[in-house]
Structures are given as C-alpha cells and as structure tokens.
Write an enzyme that holds these catalytic residues in place. Structure first.
Site, mmCIF file in Angstrom:
data_model
loop_
_atom_site.group_PDB
_atom_site.id
_atom_site.type_symbol
_atom_site.label_atom_id
_atom_site.label_comp_id
_atom_site.label_asym_id
_atom_site.label_seq_id
_atom_site.Cartn_x
_atom_site.Cartn_y
_atom_site.Cartn_z
ATOM 1 N N GLU A 27 0.862 -1.186 0.000
ATOM 2 C CA GLU A 27 0.000 0.000 0.000
ATOM 3 C C GLU A 27 0.895 1.231 0.000
ATOM 4 O OE1 GLU A 27 -3.565 2.518 2.180
ATOM 5 O OE2 GLU A 27 -2.702 0.803 3.258
ATOM 6 N N GLU A 52 5.138 5.224 3.277
ATOM 7 C CA GLU A 52 4.540 6.511 3.626
ATOM 8 C C GLU A 52 5.661 7.516 3.879
ATOM 9 O OE1 GLU A 52 2.610 9.509 4.120
ATOM 10 O OE2 GLU A 52 1.149 7.854 4.151
ATOM 11 N N ASP A 102 -1.459 12.197 -3.073
ATOM 12 C CA ASP A 102 -1.339 13.631 -3.340
ATOM 13 C C ASP A 102 -1.411 13.837 -4.852
ATOM 14 O OD1 ASP A 102 -0.527 16.297 -3.692
ATOM 15 O OD2 ASP A 102 0.786 16.209 -1.935
ATOM 16 N N LYS A 106 -0.635 21.323 -9.465
ATOM 17 C CA LYS A 106 0.016 22.353 -10.273
ATOM 18 C C LYS A 106 0.824 21.719 -11.402
ATOM 19 C CE LYS A 106 0.388 25.786 -6.557
ATOM 20 N NZ LYS A 106 1.315 26.638 -5.761
ATOM 21 N N ASP A 138 -10.220 11.039 -5.351
ATOM 22 C CA ASP A 138 -11.291 12.022 -5.501
ATOM 23 C C ASP A 138 -10.937 13.056 -6.554
ATOM 24 O OD1 ASP A 138 -10.209 14.751 -3.884
ATOM 25 O OD2 ASP A 138 -9.258 12.851 -3.380
#
Length: 317
Positions: A27, A52, A102, A106, A138
């Site tokens: 993950e 992470e 993330d 931009k 999303d």
C-alpha cells in the site's frame, strides 16, 4: 514492524523481512494505517508492506498496527518508488493499492506524481503475471492522467470500476463523501513487461565505500558548507567536527537522490595500518544504505581534503 533497510543486505527477498514466503502486497501512502489494518485482518495470508513519506503518519499507523497485533505488516518511512525498485524482486508483487495520493495539481509539480508512465514501466517488472494496481482518488484530473499514462505504456489493461467498500471507509474517503465529491476507482492489470531491467540502485553491503589519502590531517579551524552535485542527486556536507583527542574529523552529510534522502556521517582519520595515510569512509552509525550518493559523499570529502595537503592514494568509491 518498522522496516529499517539499512539493517539488511539489499536487494533481499521479501521473506527476509517477514520470516515467511507469502504473496506480497504494497500500500502506497497508508496514512493512519486504517486500510492497511483492514488488509491485515481480512488477508492474514498476505505479507503487507506499507510506504509513507509522512513520519507522523508512520507513527500513528505503527501504534494502530501494534495495538491490533498484526504480525504480517511492515512499515517503511520513505518513497514507494525506492521500495519497488530496490527491495521488491522481479515478479515479486501480487498487488498494489494507491488510495487518495497527493494529486500535485500544479502543472510544474506533475513530475512528483507517482502514477506516471516511468513508474508503470518499473512496476510492470515487479508485478507477478496478472498482478494489479488498484487506484482510488477524488481528484478527477489525476484520475484521467493516471489512466492515460498507464495506457501509454501498453503494459496494462485499465478497467474503471466501483471502489472497494473498505476504501470508502478511509479517512479521506469519508471527508470527500461528506462534501459530495465523487470517488473514482480503476484497476491496472499487468498484461506485458517493460524491456528495461531496472536494477536496484543500492550497492551490496560489502561495497565498502572508502578512500585512502597520503599525508596527515590538517587542523580544522573553519568550515563552509559544501554542495556536491552529481547525476541524479546531490551531496551537502553540512558541518565538520574534530574527533575527541584530535585523531580525526567527522563530516555531517545529507544525500538526496532518486527517491531516497539520507543523513550520514563521513569519517576521516589516520589509517590504523599506516600512519602516513588517512582513511575516509562512511560510518556505520544509523545503518546507511550504500548508493551512488554515498560514493559521492566520499568524493566530496576527498575534494575538501586534497587542497589541504593530502593526496588521493587509493579510491574505492
């Protein structure tokens, strides 16, 4: 449960970290560890590896996994790209989950996105035949971008589908659903493999990066930061200190390269076997990974010492 790669000779088979052979599932960006804990609970036969970059998230996930008593989870504080290239063997991954990464919206930051064609090409060599990456987000623009990048490689079948129910219970999923933001999901199934081999960037543990210089160490009365660029990264020698008793120097060094950042100590001291020479080496403190960057750190310190009366005799970097 925390994966400290410097404690191992890389590359190493995943069973080295888990103590058993089992399907390896990764993950990327596990956040507070909620989804990773769900996988550990529902798939105890899997070896679960989480990557992470947020140290705070790693700490929270560590506490969650430890409280639950899951023994099939290993957490890595760092970039997933580094793990995939340097730790996962060819065809070693069964599945990859990427939940709400993330999006780097931009234009100038697009190169920081994980799901780009270069990563899909690398991943194709590390996934088992028929292995898959499951992506939930999303962010509509990033979703379309990732689909286009995967299709551009010609190595994956791309299928849009409803997200797995457990994915909708993650922290970010609940946040976006409360705001009525649509959640999108896709499965990228490996159908072919890139021609490139993508060998690991980490050197074997016996690489022994060091140098021998003829001469004696000069006294250190002042030091200015050194920036040493090289292809794929740079070394910053931040500070230098004299060892107790004046027997040597220690250089505090930061290395940034290819999804890996390390802070290491470079030691310069009289060679125990020949007092007419100076040994420059990476200290074992902190279990550093030996890479092109650690070789360049030796080069940077040698470059600092040579104008001060020392001469490079032998180079092992």
């Amino acid at each position: 449960m925390l994966l400290k790669l410097g404690a191992y000779s890389l590359p190493a088979p995943p069973e080295t970290f888990f103590g058993r052979v089992a399907p390896l599932v990764l993950e990327v960006g596990f956040g507070d560890g909620g989804f990773l804990a769900h996988l550990a609970r529902t798939h105890p036969a899997w070896n679960l590896l989480g990557a992470e970059v947020s140290v705070g998230s790693v700490s929270r996930a560590f506490r969650r996994i430890r409280r639950a008593g899951h023994r099939n989870v290993r957490l890595y504080a760092g970039h997933a790209r580094f793990l995939v290239r340097n730790v996962v063997p060819p065809h070693g991954l069964h599945r990859v989950y990427v939940n709400f990464p993330d999006p780097w919206p931009k234009q100038k930051h697009r190169g920081r996105r994980l799901l780009r064609a270069p990563f899909f090409r690398l991943l194709s060599t590390r996934l088992e035949d028929g292995g898959a990456l499951l992506f939930t987000t999303d962010h509509a623009e990033y979703f379309g971008y990732a689909l286009a990048e995967a299709r551009r490689t010609g190595l994956f079948a791309v299928e849009q589908a409803p997200p797995p129910p457990a994915t909708l219970e993650t922290k970010y999923a609940r946040k976006w659903r409360a705001q009525a933001i649509p959640i999108q999901h896709a499965v990228f199934t490996k159908t072919a493999e890139a021609d490139a081999a993508f060998p690991p960037l980490v050197d074997p543990a016996d690489a022994m990066h060091h140098a021998l210089l003829a001469g004696t160490l000069p006294p250190l009365d002042r030091f200015e930061k050194i920036v040493h660029p090289f292809e794929g990264g740079h070394v910053i020698v931040l500070e230098a200190y004299g060892a107790v008793g004046g027997a040597g120097l220690v250089f505090v060094t930061r290395i940034e390269e290819q999804d890996l950042t390390q802070e290491v100590l470079v030691e310069a001291r009289p060679d125990a076997k020949d007092r007419g020479r100076v040994l420059v080496r990476i200290k074992a403190f902190g279990q550093p990974l030996l890479t092109r960057g650690t070789r360049e750190a030796i080069r940077a310190v040698v470059g600092f010492l040579e104008p001060r009366g020392l001469r490079l005799d032998q180079a092992f970097f």
